[in-house]
Scaffold this motif. Structure first.
Motif, PDB file in Angstrom:
ATOM      1  N   TYR A   3      -4.513   5.333  14.353  1.00 15.20           N
ATOM      2  CA  TYR A   3      -3.876   5.111  13.060  1.00 15.20           C
ATOM      3  C   TYR A   3      -2.596   4.317  13.248  1.00 15.20           C
ATOM      4  N   ILE A   4      -2.395   3.345  12.372  1.00 13.94           N
ATOM      5  CA  ILE A   4      -1.241   2.451  12.463  1.00 13.94           C
ATOM      6  C   ILE A   4      -0.392   2.587  11.203  1.00 13.94           C
ATOM      7  N   ILE A   5       0.901   2.770  11.409  1.00  9.39           N
ATOM      8  CA  ILE A   5       1.875   2.650  10.336  1.00  9.39           C
ATOM      9  C   ILE A   5       2.687   1.400  10.625  1.00  9.39           C
ATOM     10  N   MET A   6       2.790   0.526   9.631  1.00  8.69           N
ATOM     11  CA  MET A   6       3.467  -0.753   9.816  1.00  8.69           C
ATOM     12  C   MET A   6       4.665  -0.838   8.878  1.00  8.69           C
ATOM     13  N   ILE A   7       5.818  -1.179   9.453  1.00  8.10           N
ATOM     14  CA  ILE A   7       7.020  -1.355   8.640  1.00  8.10           C
ATOM     15  C   ILE A   7       7.710  -2.650   9.061  1.00  8.10           C
ATOM     16  N   ASP A   8       8.627  -3.115   8.223  1.00  8.04           N
ATOM     17  CA  ASP A   8       9.452  -4.260   8.573  1.00  8.04           C
ATOM     18  C   ASP A   8      10.693  -3.796   9.326  1.00  8.04           C
ATOM     19  N   GLY A   9      11.274  -4.711  10.079  1.00  7.35           N
ATOM     20  CA  GLY A   9      12.446  -4.402  10.879  1.00  7.35           C
ATOM     21  C   GLY A   9      13.736  -4.357  10.094  1.00  7.35           C
ATOM     22  N   ASP A  10      13.640  -4.178   8.773  1.00  8.54           N
ATOM     23  CA  ASP A  10      14.817  -3.991   7.932  1.00  8.54           C
ATOM     24  C   ASP A  10      14.662  -2.751   7.052  1.00  8.54           C
ATOM     25  N   LEU A  11      13.824  -1.808   7.503  1.00 10.72           N
ATOM     26  CA  LEU A  11      13.501  -0.628   6.716  1.00 10.72           C
ATOM     27  C   LEU A  11      13.981   0.623   7.453  1.00 10.72           C
ATOM     28  N   VAL A  12      15.022   1.256   6.926  1.00 10.53           N
ATOM     29  CA  VAL A  12      15.567   2.488   7.499  1.00 10.53           C
ATOM     30  C   VAL A  12      14.791   3.668   6.911  1.00 10.53           C
ATOM     31  N   LEU A  13      14.270   4.527   7.774  1.00 13.20           N
ATOM     32  CA  LEU A  13      13.296   5.530   7.370  1.00 13.20           C
ATOM     33  C   LEU A  13      13.923   6.892   7.077  1.00 13.20           C
ATOM     34  N   HIS A  14      13.408   7.551   6.059  1.00 20.00           N
ATOM     35  CA  HIS A  14      13.702   8.972   5.826  1.00 20.00           C
ATOM     36  C   HIS A  14      13.188   9.762   7.027  1.00 20.00           C
ATOM     37  N   PRO A  15      13.855  10.857   7.409  1.00 17.27           N
ATOM     38  CA  PRO A  15      13.422  11.599   8.599  1.00 17.27           C
ATOM     39  C   PRO A  15      11.980  12.117   8.568  1.00 17.27           C
ATOM     40  N   ASP A  16      11.396  12.244   7.378  1.00 22.44           N
ATOM     41  CA  ASP A  16      10.013  12.724   7.275  1.00 22.44           C
ATOM     42  C   ASP A  16       9.016  11.606   6.991  1.00 22.44           C
ATOM     43  N   PHE A  17       9.430  10.371   7.213  1.00 19.93           N
ATOM     44  CA  PHE A  17       8.582   9.222   6.878  1.00 19.93           C
ATOM     45  C   PHE A  17       7.233   9.280   7.609  1.00 19.93           C
ATOM     46  N   ILE A  18       7.245   9.452   8.913  1.00 16.21           N
ATOM     47  CA  ILE A  18       5.997   9.477   9.680  1.00 16.21           C
ATOM     48  C   ILE A  18       5.165  10.695   9.296  1.00 16.21           C
ATOM     49  N   ALA A  19       5.807  11.851   9.169  1.00 16.57           N
ATOM     50  CA  ALA A  19       5.088  13.076   8.789  1.00 16.57           C
ATOM     51  C   ALA A  19       4.415  12.918   7.433  1.00 16.57           C
ATOM     52  N   ASP A  20       5.097  12.258   6.496  1.00 17.67           N
ATOM     53  CA  ASP A  20       4.520  12.052   5.162  1.00 17.67           C
ATOM     54  C   ASP A  20       3.291  11.149   5.227  1.00 17.67           C
ATOM     55  N   HIS A  21       3.388  10.063   5.984  1.00 22.74           N
ATOM     56  CA  HIS A  21       2.226   9.184   6.130  1.00 22.74           C
ATOM     57  C   HIS A  21       1.040   9.952   6.713  1.00 22.74           C
ATOM     58  N   LEU A  22       1.307  10.785   7.696  1.00 23.10           N
ATOM     59  CA  LEU A  22       0.236  11.573   8.304  1.00 23.10           C
ATOM     60  C   LEU A  22      -0.398  12.527   7.297  1.00 23.10           C
ATOM     61  N   ALA A  23       0.418  13.114   6.441  1.00 25.27           N
ATOM     62  CA  ALA A  23      -0.069  14.106   5.492  1.00 25.27           C
ATOM     63  C   ALA A  23      -1.019  13.518   4.454  1.00 25.27           C
ATOM     64  N   ILE A  24      -0.876  12.227   4.165  1.00 26.47           N
ATOM     65  CA  ILE A  24      -1.700  11.632   3.102  1.00 26.47           C
ATOM     66  C   ILE A  24      -2.761  10.677   3.637  1.00 26.47           C
ATOM     67  N   ALA A  25      -2.803  10.452   4.938  1.00 29.80           N
ATOM     68  CA  ALA A  25      -3.836   9.575   5.504  1.00 29.80           C
ATOM     69  C   ALA A  25      -5.201  10.231   5.388  1.00 29.80           C
ATOM     70  N   GLU A  26      -6.205   9.425   5.127  1.00 27.45           N
ATOM     71  CA  GLU A  26      -7.580   9.913   5.148  1.00 27.45           C
ATOM     72  C   GLU A  26      -8.526   8.761   5.461  1.00 27.45           C
ATOM     73  N   PRO A  27      -9.749   9.073   5.878  1.00 25.19           N
ATOM     74  CA  PRO A  27     -10.680   8.009   6.276  1.00 25.19           C
ATOM     75  C   PRO A  27     -10.910   6.987   5.167  1.00 25.19           C
ATOM     76  N   ASP A  28     -11.103   5.724   5.587  1.00 18.08           N
ATOM     77  CA  ASP A  28     -11.446   4.624   4.677  1.00 18.08           C
ATOM     78  C   ASP A  28     -10.350   4.309   3.666  1.00 18.08           C
ATOM     79  N   CYS A  29      -9.122   4.697   3.980  1.00 18.74           N
ATOM     80  CA  CYS A  29      -8.038   4.575   3.007  1.00 18.74           C
ATOM     81  C   CYS A  29      -6.889   3.748   3.573  1.00 18.74           C
ATOM     82  N   LEU A  30      -6.359   2.870   2.731  1.00 20.48           N
ATOM     83  CA  LEU A  30      -5.165   2.073   3.009  1.00 20.48           C
ATOM     84  C   LEU A  30      -4.019   2.676   2.210  1.00 20.48           C
ATOM     85  N   VAL A  31      -2.931   3.036   2.876  1.00 23.09           N
ATOM     86  CA  VAL A  31      -1.784   3.659   2.211  1.00 23.09           C
ATOM     87  C   VAL A  31      -0.670   2.633   2.067  1.00 23.09           C
TER      88      VAL A  31
END
Length: 263
Positions: free
Chosen positions: A86-114
């Motif tokens: 699984y790939i999460i892609m961000i730009d190099g000018d995006l400062v992340l909330h501390p739960d950013f990665i955890a949130d992406h993981l929580a809503i990922a599912e097969p065949d889905c683009l987030v």
């Protein structure tokens, strides 16, 4: 589930440093970080080399020669290097909330683009973050646009819904989650796009043509966008023609993608 976080960058090491600091603060770290570098100079290389020794996960520098705005090729090179499903892609000018990665993981599912949102910060707040590593929040003075998007709430996220599963509205590659195998199936990003243009939407469109669907995420996977001048758009007319061709032909694979990467 293992995560490759890809961060795009070009000659702005101060911003990249702030972004990587926000990655280190994640409640759930990615399993690797790949810097998709569109040809930055020595300052960016020095920063990455300095951070590698103490960074909590592998920090990989994917670089190609600076031959103009070649974001699609830079992204493809990083996708090719990714070790995880699984790939999460961000730009190099995006400062992340501390739960950013955890949130992406929580809503990922097969065949889905987030596709997520971003909070636009003004120049004063952006300078504070770059100078002193200030952590932005919904209460920070100096937010220019989208303050409400700094609210993090799973309830609000689900209440607002995922949006139309095949909509291209509001798609930005600065906050994107997808399965590596789904990107490879469509040959990645279209490298015929050079210069600023809707390559993110064209990527999503080919995903839809290949049977995938989109989740539009608000109030979750929160990220703050550092202020900067807009990119030159002199290629936009040509790039829009590329997008419209994909729309008309219902193309799935692009002719110039990961499989055709050059030097």
């Amino acid at each position: 589930m293992s995560i490759s976080l890809i961060i795009t960058t070009y000659n702005w090491p101060a911003a990249l440093n702030a972004v990587l600091a926000s990655v280190e603060r994640q409640s759930r770290l990615p399993d690797e970080v790949i810097i998709a570098d569109d040809g930055s100079g020595q300052a960016t290389r020095d920063l990455i080399d300095t951070l590698k020794a103490s960074f909590p996960v592998p920090l990989i520098h994917s670089w190609h020669e600076d031959r103009g705005f070649r974001l699609s090729a830079s992204r493809n090179r990083a996708i090719g290097l990714a070790s995880f499903d699984y790939i999460i892609m961000i730009d190099g000018d995006l400062v992340l909330h501390p739960d950013f990665i955890a949130d992406h993981l929580a809503i990922a599912e097969p065949d889905c683009l987030v596709t997520g949102k971003r909070v636009k910060m003004g120049p004063d707040l952006s300078r504070e973050i770059l100078a002193a590593n200030v952590r932005p929040s919904v209460f920070s003075p100096g937010i220019a646009r989208g303050r409400e998007l700094a609210l993090r709430s799973r309830w609000l996220c689900e209440k607002t819904g995922w949006g139309a599963p095949d909509s291209i509205e509001g798609i930005h590659g600065c906050n994107l989650g997808f399965w590596r195998q789904d990107a490879l199936a469509i040959n990645g990003f279209n490298q015929a796009f050079e210069g600023w243009g809707p390559e993110d939407k064209e990527f999503a469109l080919r995903m839809y043509h290949n049977g995938k669907w989109r989740k539009r995420v608000k109030f979750y996977a929160v990220a703050f966008h550092l202020h900067h001048e807009e990119s030159c758009r002199h290629q936009l007319t040509y790039n829009n023609l590329l997008f419209n061709a994909t729309l008309k032909d219902r193309s799935i694979r692009c002719a110039q993608g990961i499989n055709e990467l050059g030097g």
